[in-house]
Design an enzyme around this catalytic site. Structure first.
Site, PDB file in Angstrom:
ATOM      1  N   ARG A  37       1.282  -1.458  -0.464  1.00 50.36           N
ATOM      2  CA  ARG A  37      -0.358  -0.366   0.027  1.00 50.36           C
ATOM      3  C   ARG A  37       0.620   1.140   0.012  1.00 50.36           C
ATOM      4  O   ARG A  37       0.215   1.940  -0.336  1.00 50.36           O
ATOM      5  CB  ARG A  37      -0.773  -0.055   0.845  1.00 50.36           C
ATOM      6  CG  ARG A  37      -2.323  -0.883   0.849  1.00 50.36           C
ATOM      7  CD  ARG A  37      -2.867  -0.623   2.367  1.00 50.36           C
ATOM      8  NE  ARG A  37      -4.515  -1.321   1.687  1.00 50.36           N
ATOM      9  CZ  ARG A  37      -5.692  -1.478   2.738  1.00 50.36           C
ATOM     10  NH1 ARG A  37      -5.463  -1.250   4.069  1.00 50.36           N
ATOM     11  NH2 ARG A  37      -6.702  -2.022   2.275  1.00 50.36           N
ATOM     12  N   LYS A 198     -17.420 -18.484   1.926  1.00 46.69           N
ATOM     13  CA  LYS A 198     -18.671 -18.027   3.062  1.00 46.69           C
ATOM     14  C   LYS A 198     -19.947 -17.496   2.026  1.00 46.69           C
ATOM     15  O   LYS A 198     -19.337 -16.283   1.291  1.00 46.69           O
ATOM     16  CB  LYS A 198     -18.943 -17.803   3.863  1.00 46.69           C
ATOM     17  CG  LYS A 198     -18.289 -18.538   5.253  1.00 46.69           C
ATOM     18  CD  LYS A 198     -18.818 -18.095   6.672  1.00 46.69           C
ATOM     19  CE  LYS A 198     -18.331 -19.018   7.685  1.00 46.69           C
ATOM     20  NZ  LYS A 198     -18.530 -18.186   8.565  1.00 46.69           N
ATOM     21  N   GLY A 355      -8.565  -8.830   0.393  1.00 48.08           N
ATOM     22  CA  GLY A 355      -7.377  -8.803   0.519  1.00 48.08           C
ATOM     23  C   GLY A 355      -6.687 -10.936   0.375  1.00 48.08           C
ATOM     24  O   GLY A 355      -5.693 -10.373  -0.113  1.00 48.08           O
ATOM     25  N   GLY A 378     -12.305  -4.185   1.887  1.00 41.63           N
ATOM     26  CA  GLY A 378     -13.603  -3.630   2.215  1.00 41.63           C
ATOM     27  C   GLY A 378     -13.884  -2.711   1.249  1.00 41.63           C
ATOM     28  O   GLY A 378     -15.505  -3.288   0.124  1.00 41.63           O
TER      29      GLY A 378
HETATM   30  C1  3PG Z   1      -8.737  -1.529   5.133  1.00 39.53           C
HETATM   31  O1  3PG Z   1      -7.884  -1.800   5.255  1.00 39.53           O
HETATM   32  O2  3PG Z   1      -9.927  -2.636   4.602  1.00 39.53           O
HETATM   33  C2  3PG Z   1      -9.258  -0.174   5.089  1.00 39.53           C
HETATM   34  O3  3PG Z   1      -7.248   0.821   5.239  1.00 39.53           O
HETATM   35  C3  3PG Z   1      -9.854   0.343   5.613  1.00 39.53           C
HETATM   36  O4  3PG Z   1      -9.857   0.025   6.775  1.00 39.53           O
HETATM   37  P1  3PG Z   1     -11.125  -0.186   7.975  1.00 39.53           P
HETATM   38  O5  3PG Z   1     -11.930  -1.169   7.458  1.00 39.53           O
HETATM   39  O6  3PG Z   1     -11.100  -0.461   9.719  1.00 39.53           O
HETATM   40  O7  3PG Z   1     -12.325   1.217   7.768  1.00 39.53           O
HETATM   41 MG    MG Z   2     -11.571  -3.637   5.736  1.00 40.51          MG
END
Ligand code: 3PG
Ligand code: MG
Length: 397
Positions: A37, A198, A355, A378
């Site tokens: 990142r 899942k 991820g 996310g």
């Molecule tokens: C992540 O690591 O997915 C982003 O930096 C967002 O982090 P968060 O899910 O804690 O908002």
């Molecule tokens: Mg996250």
């Protein structure tokens, strides 16, 4: 012309530029274990510095709940950023107030300063107007280069874009262009590969995809739920039996939208969830009662390769099997390499994210061969779910 302003539209020399970056990187014993990142946001930081901006970096780290806590400090990350960009990166112990103001006031053109974790203040996650104002006091221009935090409507990801001239950084720009090619305005046919454990965590994603793509390959543990919903006996495999009706609804929705769902036709079964466990491939009518499916089988791999061959665009989220355990990584690796080869040959636009997915593509050694691999977790999922991303939408206003 993109629907948002980029660094090309910003006159930054001598200006204080507040740059939202995602420095939420994995750290073990104070050492950054994966700097991807940081590497992604490096070009924006360097470009702004080279253009004579006073670069003020804003970021969150972890999910602190009780204000300033040493374990969530960004201070060690300043050094990690400095290493990646090979330039000095200063640090201020607060992102607002006197400490921030003093540090910003001392900056010369081209200097780079990282402010402490924005989440040390409650106003960040509340997108509180007074907190936005306090952040904005240290900037003339706002640049958001943190796509992976764009699903959050926080002060540093959304609020600031409303009060300062707002631009997408280079990584955000590249990400949005890639996503547009992936699902926004893709070349058809589009195939999606979705895996992971899942169904329950990807209901919205599957529901959205079946309406947008021409074919949807389902693998991983979630495929078992679909197979069981059709009467396949999956033995002791990971399976959400209570979601059988939901799985059938998704299949009906796909059918109505002319989306072909490609489920496994065979499976690699083992009796222990561990690397090199004894295993064998079985047809779906012969899965042993005491066994568990840990990967899709060889015939399924051929079908998936065929689906990839038919596609001009591919989006991928989630591994096809238990890829972290050899040899149950075979389907994931084979499919990833096939996508990579088609992409290299100029026959496919391939976009992947999430991820586990990035880890799986790295494991297959082909992450660099995809058209675009997102570091977002996310945010990438919410994009695949067709949900609005507040940090992106506000840039388009
Ligand atoms: C992540 O690591 O997915 C982003 O930096 C967002 O982090 P968060 O899910 O804690 O908002
Ligand atoms: Mg996250």
């Amino acid at each position: 012309m993109p629907a948002f302003k980029t660094l090309d539209d910003a006159d930054v020399a001598g200006k204080r530029v507040l740059v939202r970056v995602d420095l939420n990187v994995p750290v073990a014993d104070g050492v950054v274990t994966d700097a991807t990142r940081i590497e992604r946001v490096a070009p924006t930081i360097v470009e702004l510095s080279d253009k004579g901006a006073k670069v003020v970096l804003l970021a969150h780290f972890g999910r602190p709940k009780d204000g300033p806590t040493p374990e969530f400090s960004l201070k060690p990350i300043a050094n990690a950023v400095s290493k990646v960009i090979a330039r000095n990166v200063q640090f201020a112990e607060d992102c607002i107030g006197e400490k921030a103001a003093e540090a910003v006031a001392k900056l010369n053109n081209g200097d780079i300063l990282l402010l402490e974790n924005t989440r040390f203040h409650k106003g960040e996650e509340k997108n509180d107007a007074a907190f936005v104002k306090a952040l904005a006091a240290n900037g003339d221009i706002y640049v958001n280069d943190a796509f992976s935090a764009a699903h959050r409507a926080h002060a540093s990801t959304e609020g600031l874009a409303r009060v300062l001239p707002a631009h997408a950084g280079r990584t955000m720009e590249a990400e949005l262009k890639a996503l547009e090619k992936g699902l926004g305005n893709p070349q058809r046919p589009v195939v999606a590969i979705v895996g992971g454990a899942k169904v329950s965590s990807k209901l919205d994603l599957l529901g959205n995809l079946v309406q947008k793509v021409d074919a949807l390959v389902i693998g991983g543990g979630m495929a078992n739920t679909f197979l069981a919903a059709q009467g396949v006996k999956v033995g002791k495999s990971l399976c959400e039996h209570d979601l059988a009706a939901t799985a059938r609804e998704i299949m009906a929705k796909a059918n109505a939208a002319n989306c072909t769902i490609i489920l496994p036709v065979d499976a690699v079964v083992a009796w222990h969830f561990e690397a090199n466990a004894p295993h064998r491939a079985y047809g779906l009518d012969a899965i042993p009662e005491d066994g568990m499916i840990l990967d899709v089988g060889p015939q399924s791999i051929e079908r998936i390769k065929g689906a990839i061959d038919d596609a001009k665009t591919l989006v991928w989220n989630g591994p096809l099997g238990a890829f972290e355990l050899h040899p149950f990584d075979q389907a994931t690796v084979a499919a990833a390499r096939h996508v990579a080869a088609r992409t290299r040959a100029g026959q496919l636009v391939s976009v992947a994210g999430g991820g586990d997915t990035v880890a799986a593509l790295n494991h297959a050694g082909v992450a660099d061969d995809f058209s675009y691999v997102s570091t977002a977790g996310g945010a990438f999922l919410e994009w695949m779910e067709g949900k609005p991303l507040p940090g992106v939408d506000v840039l388009k206003k």
